[in-house]
Design a protein around this motif. Structure first.
Motif, PDB file in Angstrom:
ATOM      1  N   GLN A  11      -9.861  -5.455  44.809  1.00  0.00           N
ATOM      2  CA  GLN A  11      -9.313  -5.368  46.141  1.00  0.00           C
ATOM      3  C   GLN A  11     -10.640  -4.969  47.079  1.00  0.00           C
ATOM      4  O   GLN A  11     -10.814  -5.761  47.971  1.00  0.00           O
ATOM      5  CB  GLN A  11      -8.438  -4.289  46.267  1.00  0.00           C
ATOM      6  CG  GLN A  11      -7.063  -4.520  45.547  1.00  0.00           C
ATOM      7  CD  GLN A  11      -6.269  -3.456  45.496  1.00  0.00           C
ATOM      8  OE1 GLN A  11      -6.466  -2.427  44.995  1.00  0.00           O
ATOM      9  NE2 GLN A  11      -4.935  -3.489  45.614  1.00  0.00           N
ATOM     10  N   TYR A  12     -11.339  -4.200  46.770  1.00  0.00           N
ATOM     11  CA  TYR A  12     -12.843  -3.833  47.246  1.00  0.00           C
ATOM     12  C   TYR A  12     -13.458  -4.986  47.445  1.00  0.00           C
ATOM     13  O   TYR A  12     -14.289  -5.335  48.466  1.00  0.00           O
ATOM     14  CB  TYR A  12     -13.449  -2.628  46.589  1.00  0.00           C
ATOM     15  CG  TYR A  12     -14.423  -2.092  47.263  1.00  0.00           C
ATOM     16  CD1 TYR A  12     -14.128  -1.263  48.350  1.00  0.00           C
ATOM     17  CD2 TYR A  12     -15.649  -2.543  47.184  1.00  0.00           C
ATOM     18  CE1 TYR A  12     -15.250  -0.605  49.243  1.00  0.00           C
ATOM     19  CE2 TYR A  12     -16.916  -1.940  48.058  1.00  0.00           C
ATOM     20  CZ  TYR A  12     -16.433  -0.949  49.096  1.00  0.00           C
ATOM     21  OH  TYR A  12     -17.293  -0.333  49.871  1.00  0.00           O
ATOM     22  N   ALA A  13     -13.710  -6.039  46.579  1.00  0.00           N
ATOM     23  CA  ALA A  13     -14.518  -7.162  46.516  1.00  0.00           C
ATOM     24  C   ALA A  13     -14.060  -8.392  47.261  1.00  0.00           C
ATOM     25  O   ALA A  13     -14.687  -9.377  47.503  1.00  0.00           O
ATOM     26  CB  ALA A  13     -14.890  -7.604  45.106  1.00  0.00           C
ATOM     27  N   GLY A  14     -12.594  -8.261  47.602  1.00  0.00           N
ATOM     28  CA  GLY A  14     -11.815  -9.187  48.477  1.00  0.00           C
ATOM     29  C   GLY A  14     -11.261 -10.263  47.512  1.00  0.00           C
ATOM     30  O   GLY A  14     -11.048 -11.386  48.167  1.00  0.00           O
ATOM     31  N   ARG A  15     -11.273  -9.972  46.214  1.00  0.00           N
ATOM     32  CA  ARG A  15     -10.687 -10.817  45.408  1.00  0.00           C
ATOM     33  C   ARG A  15      -9.193 -10.960  44.900  1.00  0.00           C
ATOM     34  O   ARG A  15      -8.478 -11.660  44.449  1.00  0.00           O
ATOM     35  CB  ARG A  15     -11.416 -11.064  43.967  1.00  0.00           C
ATOM     36  CG  ARG A  15     -12.917 -11.648  44.147  1.00  0.00           C
ATOM     37  CD  ARG A  15     -13.499 -11.640  42.975  1.00  0.00           C
ATOM     38  NE  ARG A  15     -13.802 -10.371  42.460  1.00  0.00           N
ATOM     39  CZ  ARG A  15     -15.211 -10.025  42.039  1.00  0.00           C
ATOM     40  NH1 ARG A  15     -16.047 -10.874  42.012  1.00  0.00           N
ATOM     41  NH2 ARG A  15     -15.389  -8.842  41.670  1.00  0.00           N
ATOM     42  N   ALA A  16      -8.722  -9.662  45.420  1.00  0.00           N
ATOM     43  CA  ALA A  16      -7.135  -9.329  45.282  1.00  0.00           C
ATOM     44  C   ALA A  16      -6.514  -8.987  46.582  1.00  0.00           C
ATOM     45  O   ALA A  16      -7.299  -8.374  47.463  1.00  0.00           O
ATOM     46  CB  ALA A  16      -7.072  -8.305  44.145  1.00  0.00           C
ATOM     47  N   CYS A  17      -5.225  -9.055  46.768  1.00  0.00           N
ATOM     48  CA  CYS A  17      -4.666  -8.598  47.894  1.00  0.00           C
ATOM     49  C   CYS A  17      -4.622  -6.903  47.912  1.00  0.00           C
ATOM     50  O   CYS A  17      -4.316  -6.455  46.962  1.00  0.00           O
ATOM     51  CB  CYS A  17      -3.302  -9.191  47.994  1.00  0.00           C
ATOM     52  SG  CYS A  17      -2.139  -8.324  49.022  1.00  0.00           S
ATOM     53  N   PHE A  18      -4.879  -6.464  49.055  1.00  0.00           N
ATOM     54  CA  PHE A  18      -5.086  -5.043  49.148  1.00  0.00           C
ATOM     55  C   PHE A  18      -3.606  -4.549  49.011  1.00  0.00           C
ATOM     56  O   PHE A  18      -3.406  -3.146  48.652  1.00  0.00           O
ATOM     57  CB  PHE A  18      -5.523  -4.621  50.356  1.00  0.00           C
ATOM     58  CG  PHE A  18      -4.792  -4.441  51.597  1.00  0.00           C
ATOM     59  CD1 PHE A  18      -4.380  -3.233  51.936  1.00  0.00           C
ATOM     60  CD2 PHE A  18      -4.608  -5.602  52.344  1.00  0.00           C
ATOM     61  CE1 PHE A  18      -3.303  -2.979  53.072  1.00  0.00           C
ATOM     62  CE2 PHE A  18      -3.454  -5.426  53.479  1.00  0.00           C
ATOM     63  CZ  PHE A  18      -2.987  -4.236  54.097  1.00  0.00           C
ATOM     64  N   ALA A  19      -2.637  -5.179  49.423  1.00  0.00           N
ATOM     65  CA  ALA A  19      -1.141  -4.579  49.292  1.00  0.00           C
ATOM     66  C   ALA A  19      -0.493  -4.549  47.883  1.00  0.00           C
ATOM     67  O   ALA A  19      -0.011  -3.675  47.417  1.00  0.00           O
ATOM     68  CB  ALA A  19      -0.435  -5.346  50.328  1.00  0.00           C
ATOM     69  N   CYS A  20      -0.790  -5.847  47.220  1.00  0.00           N
ATOM     70  CA  CYS A  20       0.052  -5.856  46.150  1.00  0.00           C
ATOM     71  C   CYS A  20      -0.855  -6.217  44.694  1.00  0.00           C
ATOM     72  O   CYS A  20      -0.316  -6.019  43.872  1.00  0.00           O
ATOM     73  CB  CYS A  20       0.860  -7.153  46.082  1.00  0.00           C
ATOM     74  SG  CYS A  20       0.296  -8.860  46.106  1.00  0.00           S
ATOM     75  N   GLY A  21      -1.936  -6.507  44.985  1.00  0.00           N
ATOM     76  CA  GLY A  21      -3.005  -6.393  43.918  1.00  0.00           C
ATOM     77  C   GLY A  21      -3.182  -7.808  43.221  1.00  0.00           C
ATOM     78  O   GLY A  21      -3.986  -8.055  42.359  1.00  0.00           O
TER      79      GLY A  21
END
Length: 51
Positions: A11-21
């Motif tokens: 999530q921090y790297a912008g590769r995953a949704c911050f809300a659902c992962g």
């Protein structure tokens, strides 16, 4: 918006949704900044969400 320190690496790297992962692909939406600090270091990062 969650604090930057609570995001996992993807999530921090912008590769995953911050809300659902879930892993992000085409159509990700920028949702602003997650802010945070660790001592003198700013941990602010732009977060992304599923479309």
């Amino acid at each position: 918006m969650p604090p930057a320190g609570s995001l996992n690496y993807e999530q921090y790297a912008g590769r995953a949704c911050f809300a659902c992962g879930k892993q992000l692909t085409v159509g990700a939406v920028s949702c602003g900044l997650a802010v945070g600090r660790q001592g003198a270091h700013k941990l602010d990062v732009e977060v992304w969400a599923c479309p």
